[in-house]
Design an enzyme around this catalytic site. Structure first.
Site, short mmCIF file in Angstrom:
data_model
loop_
_atom_site.label_atom_id
_atom_site.label_comp_id
_atom_site.label_asym_id
_atom_site.label_seq_id
_atom_site.Cartn_x
_atom_site.Cartn_y
_atom_site.Cartn_z
N ASP A 57 0.86 -1.18 0.00
CA ASP A 57 0.00 0.00 0.00
C ASP A 57 0.89 1.23 0.00
OD1 ASP A 57 -2.89 1.08 0.55
OD2 ASP A 57 -1.58 2.15 1.93
N ASN A 96 -1.90 12.98 -3.99
CA ASN A 96 -2.85 13.38 -5.03
C ASN A 96 -3.39 14.78 -4.78
OD1 ASN A 96 -3.08 11.52 -7.09
ND2 ASN A 96 -4.74 10.39 -6.15
N ASP A 98 -0.99 9.30 -10.72
CA ASP A 98 -0.99 8.25 -11.74
C ASP A 98 0.44 7.84 -12.11
OD1 ASP A 98 -3.74 8.20 -11.77
OD2 ASP A 98 -3.94 9.18 -13.73
N ASP A 152 -4.51 2.40 -4.55
CA ASP A 152 -3.06 2.45 -4.34
C ASP A 152 -2.56 1.19 -3.65
OD1 ASP A 152 -4.31 3.11 -1.94
OD2 ASP A 152 -2.69 4.42 -1.30
#
Length: 156
Positions: free
Chosen positions: A39, A47, A56, A83
């Site tokens: 993770d 983000n 991304d 993620d």
């Protein structure tokens, strides 16, 4: 539609099928099997701070990194969702799984990770185990890694 377009890894749908098959083979043939759950720590913050394009790019780089550290014909790597990633290490015990996890984590953290890190949980197959049990163990190990301060590897 078995692969994730962004990372090039197998997708969640493929994970369920391949994990069941790998556990079935391990039970039949008696070889070790290890499941890694990964993770990206603080991904939402990345983000929010740097934008979804940077997020991304980070996800794609994790996919490439995982591919570099897994055996093409033996292991399977997945974008589990968001993620989160998973790696099925066939014919590998948790010692090997720990080495793979540490190489992936260290290489990731050495790059431009925009305030993120990797937490990794490692689950060990035991004879007679079902796929759902191995998944639960690896997920619990990941939870412990996150609760222990992130950027950790925990083995169960």
């Amino acid at each position: 539609a078995q692969t994730d377009q962004l990372t090039g890894l197998y997708n969640k749908r493929s994970f369920d099928t391949r994990l069941s098959a790998a556990v079935g083979r391990a039970n039949k043939d008696g070889y070790p099997l290890t499941l890694l759950f990964l993770d990206i720590d603080n991904f939402k913050q990345c983000n929010d701070t740097h934008g979804h394009q940077v997020g991304d790019e980070l996800l794609a780089s994790v996919g490439q990194l995982i591919q570099r550290h897994t055996r093409t014909r033996m292991d399977s790597a997945f974008r589990y969702g968001g993620d989160e990633f998973a790696i099925i290490l066939a014919q590998a015990d948790t010692t090997i799984g720990g080495r793979v996890a540490e190489r992936v984590r260290a290489e990731f953290c050495a790059g431009d990770v925009r305030g993120t890190s990797l937490s990794i949980g490692i689950g060990a197959f035991t004879p007679g185990m079902k796929a759902a049990e191995l998944l639960r163990i690896a997920d619990h190990a990941l939870y412990r890694a996150k609760q222990s301060g992130k950027n950790q590897i925990c083995i169960e």
